[in-house]
Design an enzyme around this catalytic site. Sequence first.
Site, PDB file in Angstrom:
ATOM      1  N   ASN A 176     -40.000 -44.548 -16.824  1.00  0.00           N
ATOM      2  CA  ASN A 176     -39.963 -44.489 -18.294  1.00  0.00           C
ATOM      3  C   ASN A 176     -40.363 -45.852 -18.848  1.00  0.00           C
ATOM      4  O   ASN A 176     -40.643 -46.783 -18.099  1.00  0.00           O
ATOM      5  CB  ASN A 176     -38.578 -44.042 -18.784  1.00  0.00           C
ATOM      6  CG  ASN A 176     -37.489 -44.958 -18.277  1.00  0.00           C
ATOM      7  OD1 ASN A 176     -37.452 -46.139 -18.625  1.00  0.00           O
ATOM      8  ND2 ASN A 176     -36.614 -44.440 -17.415  1.00  0.00           N
ATOM      9  N   ILE A 195     -24.791 -42.503 -12.919  1.00  0.00           N
ATOM     10  CA  ILE A 195     -24.111 -43.684 -12.366  1.00  0.00           C
ATOM     11  C   ILE A 195     -22.928 -44.087 -13.241  1.00  0.00           C
ATOM     12  O   ILE A 195     -21.821 -44.349 -12.762  1.00  0.00           O
ATOM     13  CB  ILE A 195     -25.114 -44.857 -12.237  1.00  0.00           C
ATOM     14  CG1 ILE A 195     -26.292 -44.420 -11.365  1.00  0.00           C
ATOM     15  CG2 ILE A 195     -24.433 -46.093 -11.681  1.00  0.00           C
ATOM     16  CD1 ILE A 195     -27.477 -45.368 -11.393  1.00  0.00           C
ATOM     17  N   PHE A 199     -25.071 -47.363 -22.869  1.00  0.00           N
ATOM     18  CA  PHE A 199     -26.132 -47.522 -23.857  1.00  0.00           C
ATOM     19  C   PHE A 199     -26.762 -46.151 -24.084  1.00  0.00           C
ATOM     20  O   PHE A 199     -26.828 -45.351 -23.155  1.00  0.00           O
ATOM     21  CB  PHE A 199     -27.215 -48.488 -23.358  1.00  0.00           C
ATOM     22  CG  PHE A 199     -27.037 -49.874 -23.888  1.00  0.00           C
ATOM     23  CD1 PHE A 199     -26.036 -50.684 -23.397  1.00  0.00           C
ATOM     24  CD2 PHE A 199     -27.848 -50.351 -24.903  1.00  0.00           C
ATOM     25  CE1 PHE A 199     -25.854 -51.962 -23.892  1.00  0.00           C
ATOM     26  CE2 PHE A 199     -27.687 -51.630 -25.409  1.00  0.00           C
ATOM     27  CZ  PHE A 199     -26.683 -52.439 -24.906  1.00  0.00           C
TER      28      PHE A 199
END
Length: 409
Positions: free
Chosen positions: A213, A310, A326
């Site tokens: 990305n 994660i 985030f």
Amino acid sequence: MTDASLFNTRRLLLGLTGGVAAYKAAELARFLIQDGVDVQTVMTESACHFVGTATLQALTGKPVFTDLWDTGIASSMAHIDLSRNVDAILVAPASADFIAKLAHGSADDLLSTLCLARDCPLLIAPAMNRQMWENPATQRNIVALERDGVTILGPASGVQACGETGMGRMLEAFELAETICAFFQPKLLQGKRVLVTAGPTYEAIDAVRGITNLSSGKMGYAVARAALEAGAEVTLISGPVCLDAPMTARLVNVVSARDMLAAVKKEISRIDIFVSVAAVADYRAISTNKQKTKKTEHSITLEFISNPDILEYVATLSRPPFCVGFAAETENLERNAEAKRRKKKLPLLAANLAQDTIGSDESTLTLFDNEGKNDLPKAPKIEQARRLIKHIASLYEKQTKKINPDTLT
Ligand code: C5P
């Protein structure tokens, strides 16, 4: 350039003494100004043989002082006035001769006089030939200065201007700038162990192709730097990016989401605060071709399987560290971010609009926690990271007090 007036501007007196490394001080001044530090330059007569005052004046936007008897200072007390209006003095380069003067309290020019008359911290970056550095007289002077509370930055070892190799090279401009910015930050996370993930992950499809990305890693690296500035011990687990890691962070490079999870698992038991900034790929190809897949005339179909989450893994451990997520959203920022925070059971989540932030040096953040939301208006990512660290430190402290009733006041 950073608009220093928006932030907590720090004022630095940058002193240059005579040495070839004086050219690095020009770049140092530029980095410091970019970081929002207000720089006032003072040069010794010898320094002026190596670089011109016009260079430093142009870079800092201020007149450079060289003369103890300068009549341009309002009270004609340059040695007092200049050192009173700053938060710290950095002498870079600091020559062997200037170090000797400082160690003996000698004050026979403007820079040595204002160092003696200061009431702020003094930092010096020695720069000299290796024999001069190793000379017992210099070493004695350095010990004396350390004893007097002066901070010695470097020197480094390497090839010297004289052609010899050894200790005595001044630290690079970016290293000194990073150190000075850190010096000015409050030590809100002193002694804490912080783990940051940053950048994208790369999920291979075949030997030479993969999916990834647009994450640049800039925000994650800024968070790592801000945590270091706050006194934390930082481990940075990074996907593939083109950035230099902060000097004192422990860097672990990974490629895929599963590599990142394995690296996180290795570290997590000793971590106090986990900040998951990485843009982890949500999916990977079910099977990968070890060779380069050959082109045919037919269309091909790739099947994807979801990657482990994660952050969710860490946040749901039986004794998780303080977890910060985030979220980069393209729409419905508030609703999506808060839903994500609740799903992943996070005490804090920082959200931003992907189209505004990816690859940019600036971001606009909204923080979501159990008490509501906080808007952090547009700012350079390092400044946003410092604000985020401040918020993390305050929530972390509250949480620790709640868990440990002994610390309740
Ligand atoms: O991709 P998503 O918007 O769900 O990311 C939210 C948070 O979860 C981010 O902090 C990101 O680092 C983390 N994450 C993760 N592992 C994933 C996906 C996201 O740690 N597989």
